[in-house]
Scaffold this active site. Structure first.
Site, PDB file in Angstrom:
ATOM      1  N   HIS A 152      -7.741   3.353   3.839  1.00  0.00           N
ATOM      2  CA  HIS A 152      -7.694   4.113   5.099  1.00  0.00           C
ATOM      3  C   HIS A 152      -9.083   4.236   5.734  1.00  0.00           C
ATOM      4  O   HIS A 152      -9.196   4.463   6.936  1.00  0.00           O
ATOM      5  CB  HIS A 152      -7.194   5.539   4.860  1.00  0.00           C
ATOM      6  CG  HIS A 152      -5.705   5.680   4.831  1.00  0.00           C
ATOM      7  ND1 HIS A 152      -4.916   5.099   3.872  1.00  0.00           N
ATOM      8  CD2 HIS A 152      -4.857   6.339   5.659  1.00  0.00           C
ATOM      9  CE1 HIS A 152      -3.655   5.413   4.100  1.00  0.00           C
ATOM     10  NE2 HIS A 152      -3.592   6.159   5.177  1.00  0.00           N
ATOM     11  N   GLU A 195      -4.417   9.764   9.025  1.00  0.00           N
ATOM     12  CA  GLU A 195      -2.963   9.754   9.274  1.00  0.00           C
ATOM     13  C   GLU A 195      -2.590  10.555  10.521  1.00  0.00           C
ATOM     14  O   GLU A 195      -1.668  10.193  11.246  1.00  0.00           O
ATOM     15  CB  GLU A 195      -2.229  10.369   8.079  1.00  0.00           C
ATOM     16  CG  GLU A 195      -2.312   9.561   6.811  1.00  0.00           C
ATOM     17  CD  GLU A 195      -1.294   8.454   6.775  1.00  0.00           C
ATOM     18  OE1 GLU A 195      -0.179   8.683   7.221  1.00  0.00           O
ATOM     19  OE2 GLU A 195      -1.640   7.362   6.311  1.00  0.00           O
ATOM     20  N   THR A 255      -6.048   3.218  -4.815  1.00  0.00           N
ATOM     21  CA  THR A 255      -5.486   4.132  -5.809  1.00  0.00           C
ATOM     22  C   THR A 255      -4.524   3.378  -6.739  1.00  0.00           C
ATOM     23  O   THR A 255      -4.601   3.510  -7.967  1.00  0.00           O
ATOM     24  CB  THR A 255      -4.746   5.287  -5.093  1.00  0.00           C
ATOM     25  OG1 THR A 255      -5.632   5.872  -4.139  1.00  0.00           O
ATOM     26  CG2 THR A 255      -4.287   6.332  -6.070  1.00  0.00           C
ATOM     27  N   ASP A 279       0.874  -1.176   0.000  1.00  0.00           N
ATOM     28  CA  ASP A 279       0.000   0.000   0.000  1.00  0.00           C
ATOM     29  C   ASP A 279       0.907   1.220   0.000  1.00  0.00           C
ATOM     30  O   ASP A 279       2.116   1.112   0.255  1.00  0.00           O
ATOM     31  CB  ASP A 279      -0.897  -0.013   1.254  1.00  0.00           C
ATOM     32  CG  ASP A 279      -1.791   1.215   1.346  1.00  0.00           C
ATOM     33  OD1 ASP A 279      -2.296   1.669   0.293  1.00  0.00           O
ATOM     34  OD2 ASP A 279      -1.986   1.746   2.457  1.00  0.00           O
ATOM     35  N   SER A 280       0.321   2.362  -0.229  1.00  0.00           N
ATOM     36  CA  SER A 280       1.097   3.600  -0.116  1.00  0.00           C
ATOM     37  C   SER A 280       1.526   3.826   1.334  1.00  0.00           C
ATOM     38  O   SER A 280       2.423   4.624   1.585  1.00  0.00           O
ATOM     39  CB  SER A 280       0.254   4.788  -0.596  1.00  0.00           C
ATOM     40  OG  SER A 280      -0.952   4.837   0.134  1.00  0.00           O
ATOM     41  N   CYS A 291     -11.159   3.226  -0.270  1.00  0.00           N
ATOM     42  CA  CYS A 291      -9.799   3.596   0.143  1.00  0.00           C
ATOM     43  C   CYS A 291      -9.496   2.773   1.386  1.00  0.00           C
ATOM     44  O   CYS A 291     -10.346   2.687   2.289  1.00  0.00           O
ATOM     45  CB  CYS A 291      -9.716   5.090   0.453  1.00  0.00           C
ATOM     46  SG  CYS A 291      -8.131   5.589   1.160  1.00  0.00           S
ATOM     47  N   CYS A 331      -4.267  -1.287  -1.993  1.00  0.00           N
ATOM     48  CA  CYS A 331      -4.443   0.159  -2.122  1.00  0.00           C
ATOM     49  C   CYS A 331      -5.390   0.383  -3.295  1.00  0.00           C
ATOM     50  O   CYS A 331      -5.139  -0.113  -4.407  1.00  0.00           O
ATOM     51  CB  CYS A 331      -3.088   0.806  -2.406  1.00  0.00           C
ATOM     52  SG  CYS A 331      -3.161   2.567  -2.787  1.00  0.00           S
TER      53      CYS A 331
HETATM   54  N1  DGL Z   1      -4.460   3.602   0.710  1.00  0.00           N
HETATM   55  C1  DGL Z   1      -4.777   4.462  -0.408  1.00  0.00           C
HETATM   56  C2  DGL Z   1      -6.024   3.946  -1.133  1.00  0.00           C
HETATM   57  O1  DGL Z   1      -6.572   2.905  -0.781  1.00  0.00           O
HETATM   58  C3  DGL Z   1      -4.996   5.895  -0.020  1.00  0.00           C
HETATM   59  C4  DGL Z   1      -3.827   6.615   0.575  1.00  0.00           C
HETATM   60  C5  DGL Z   1      -3.068   7.464  -0.411  1.00  0.00           C
HETATM   61  O2  DGL Z   1      -3.615   8.423  -0.950  1.00  0.00           O
HETATM   62  O3  DGL Z   1      -1.913   7.139  -0.624  1.00  0.00           O
HETATM   63  O4  DGL Z   1      -6.462   4.561  -2.080  1.00  0.00           O
END
Ligand code: DGL
Length: 290
Positions: A208, A168, A88, A23-24, A206, A86
């Site tokens: 998060h 975050e 994105t 993930d990011s 997302c 992730c």
């Molecule tokens: N975890 C990322 C997602 O599921 C979002 C966090 C980011 O923008 O890097 O899209």
């Protein structure tokens, strides 16, 4: 391209599978939490690309480049299968990764869309309208609209760029901060419901956002618009389990995890334990370049 286009190594039944997850940052740990429950017989290598987070505000070219470097690191660590935990990176880079890697690659968008279809079918009052909350890059890609439309559902995607920073920064607990998170959610949901007044299913697009679920429920209650809230974590874990041999065919053993982060190991351990729901024993610092 389907996830089955590249098959698993044939010796997978004689040893524990190695599953790479990235993930990011921390959000993908909500997916790892489900994987650990459903597939406890695997070894997991998790990479949080925290130095380059957020992905959700970046261009497709940058997201593909970042995702490729994370994926190649995990493939080099011996991953038999890769999970893009992730939304994105899945929305923007799934097909590039499936072409570039010699192992199966599973994203979160299709499993999430399937979970939305299942939830839509279970509503007391049936509604095919699904509201998707996601990052700007994910909504701009239209990936959820394509996936949900293919399943016969109507999608409305709403970009919520302030939600990842709120998670975050941990602005979900203390009353003073929580009130800000609730106000931000109220504005996003009012705007989203104006576009999709009949929506009965809310898809958290997302990784998060599962941490925001209690606040989203509270906000929907005050807006008098209850919805079934779903995320793709469990559905993604089930999609991975379907690709693996049945658990009784895999040699036994408890799950084990290795964690890598591209920025502060201390922050990753601290925030990561909230996302994973348990302590992260050790995290190794990794430099993937710019
Ligand atoms: N975890 C990322 C997602 O599921 C979002 C966090 C980011 O923008 O890097 O899209």
């Amino acid at each position: 391209m389907s996830t089955e286009s590249t098959s698993l190594s044939t010796d997978i039944t004689s040893r524990r599978p190695v599953i790479g997850v990235f993930d990011s940052g921390f959000g993908g740990l909500t997916v790892l939490r489900e994987l650990l429950q459903l597939i406890p017989s695997a070894h997991y290598v998790y990479l949080g690309d925290t130095a380059r987070l957020p992905y959700g505000s970046k261009s497709r070219e940058t997201i593909v480049r970042y995702a490729l470097s994370s994926a190649q690191f995990l493939a080099a660590k011996g991953a038999d299968l890769l999970v893009i935990a992730c939304n994105t990176a899945t929305a923007l880079a799934l097909e590039d990764l499936q072409v570039a890697l010699p192992i199966p690659v599973v994203g979160v968008v299709e499993p999430g869309a399937r979970a939305a279809r299942d939830a839509a079918g279970q509503q007391d009052v049936r509604s095919d309208d699904v509201l998707v909350l996601a990052t700007s890059a994910t909504t701009q890609s239209g990936a959820y609209t394509r996936a949900l439309t293919a399943l016969g559902l109507n999608a409305t995607e709403k970009a919520c760029p302030l939600l990842v920073p709120l998670v975050e920064e941990g602005w979900l607990e203390l009353p003073m901060y929580k009130s800000v998170a609730l106000e931000v959610l109220r504005i996003y949901l009012i705007e989203a419901l104006a576009q999709s007044p009949g929506a009965a299913t809310l898809l958290l697009g997302c990784t998060h956002y599962p941490l925001l679920k209690p606040l989203i429920e509270t906000t929907l209650k005050t807006l008098r618009h209850p919805m079934r809230i779903i995320d793709s974590a469990n559905a993604t874990a089930r999609a991975v389990a379907e690709l693996l041999p049945r658990s009784e065919e895999i040699s036994e053993g408890a799950a084990s995890c290795e964690f890598y982060a591209t920025d502060s190991v201390e922050k990753f351990q601290r925030l990561g334990s909230i996302f994973l729901g348990r302590e992260l024993a050790s995290v190794q610092l990794l430099d993937l370049g710019g």
